[in-house]
Design an enzyme around this catalytic site. Structure first.
Site, PDB file in Angstrom:
ATOM      1  N   ALA A 161       0.050   7.644   1.389  1.00  0.00           N
ATOM      2  CA  ALA A 161       0.503   6.287   1.726  1.00  0.00           C
ATOM      3  C   ALA A 161      -0.445   5.266   1.127  1.00  0.00           C
ATOM      4  O   ALA A 161      -1.596   5.578   0.795  1.00  0.00           O
ATOM      5  CB  ALA A 161       0.583   6.110   3.241  1.00  0.00           C
ATOM      6  N   ASP A 162       0.048   4.058   1.005  1.00  0.00           N
ATOM      7  CA  ASP A 162      -0.797   2.952   0.554  1.00  0.00           C
ATOM      8  C   ASP A 162      -0.323   1.673   1.233  1.00  0.00           C
ATOM      9  O   ASP A 162       0.880   1.482   1.438  1.00  0.00           O
ATOM     10  CB  ASP A 162      -0.733   2.787  -0.966  1.00  0.00           C
ATOM     11  CG  ASP A 162      -1.840   1.883  -1.475  1.00  0.00           C
ATOM     12  OD1 ASP A 162      -3.000   2.337  -1.525  1.00  0.00           O
ATOM     13  OD2 ASP A 162      -1.564   0.714  -1.805  1.00  0.00           O
ATOM     14  N   THR A 163      -1.272   0.842   1.596  1.00  0.00           N
ATOM     15  CA  THR A 163      -0.972  -0.415   2.287  1.00  0.00           C
ATOM     16  C   THR A 163      -1.582  -1.577   1.524  1.00  0.00           C
ATOM     17  O   THR A 163      -2.727  -1.496   1.076  1.00  0.00           O
ATOM     18  CB  THR A 163      -1.532  -0.393   3.722  1.00  0.00           C
ATOM     19  OG1 THR A 163      -0.925   0.679   4.441  1.00  0.00           O
ATOM     20  CG2 THR A 163      -1.246  -1.702   4.454  1.00  0.00           C
TER      21      THR A 163
ATOM     22  N   ALA B  97       3.647   1.774   1.705  1.00  0.00           N
ATOM     23  CA  ALA B  97       4.482   2.766   1.027  1.00  0.00           C
ATOM     24  C   ALA B  97       4.086   4.157   1.488  1.00  0.00           C
ATOM     25  O   ALA B  97       2.901   4.453   1.660  1.00  0.00           O
ATOM     26  CB  ALA B  97       4.316   2.656  -0.482  1.00  0.00           C
TER      27      ALA B  97
END
EC number: 3.6.1.9
Length: 202
Positions: A75-77, A112
């Site tokens: 995930a990435d924020t 994501a």
């Protein structure tokens, strides 16, 4: 107990998955997180999650000589204010700059998620809107001195002291933390993996 691989060092993502009842094995995957010229925040955060997944998957296969038996989640924020991506601050001065930019305004938090399981890969971007109260210079200085902002996208933690700055949230609290629970579990089920509830059945 249901098992997942997490391609991340994030204690917050680890905590979220553990609280759902999963056994989590971490497989950190470092990548270049530079923004490409002309790349939108949406495209950027999705690319980051997908590149982390590919990197973690490659490392797993090279180390073990086989594909993972369980889903691999990455995930990435990113925090977006007036179209500008605010990543993790590189200094206290930059953390102060970020917080001044967020003060008294609405911003967007994009997270994501990318999941690989049994030869299939799925990715999704979840959107949240957050409104900060107006912050005084004293509040910003004290918060930065606490050290909390320094490893957080946008220079704040919704689940920490930074939560006192938030007037309202539209979206997912867990998504702002770094891993949206609803979307993640829905993606796992769509890929054919068990719900956390399956482990609770007598």
């Amino acid at each position: 107990m249901n098992t997942l691989y997490l391609g991340s060092n994030s204690p917050r993502r680890m905590e979220i998955l553990t609280q759902l009842g999963y056994r989590v094995i971490q497989l950190p995957a470092g990548i270049d997180e530079s923004v490409k010229a002309g790349e939108t925040p949406f495209a950027y955060v999705q690319r980051m999650a997908e590149e982390k997944n590919r990197t973690a998957l490659t490392l797993f296969c090279e180390t073990n000589g086989t594909m993972p038996d369980f889903p691999l989640i990455t995930a990435d924020t990113c925090v977006v204010s007036d179209g500008i991506i605010l990543g993790k601050p590189r200094s206290q001065a930059e953390a102060i700059e970020f917080l001044n930019r967020l003060s008294g305004k609405q911003h967007t938090v994009l997270t994501a998620v990318c999941i690989h399981y049994r030869g299939k890969t799925s990715s999704r971007v979840q959107t949240n809107r957050v409104v900060f109260k107006p912050l005084s210079s004293e509040e910003i200085s004290a918060y930065v001195q606490s050290g909390e902002p320094m490893d957080k996208a946008g220079a704040y933690a919704v689940q920490g002291i930074g939560g006192i700055f938030i007037q309202s949230i539209e979206g997912s609290f867990s998504g702002i933390m770094g891993l949206p629970v609803y979307e993640t579990v829905s993606m796992l089920q769509d890929l054919g993996y068990r719900s956390p509830l399956s482990a609770l059945k007598p």
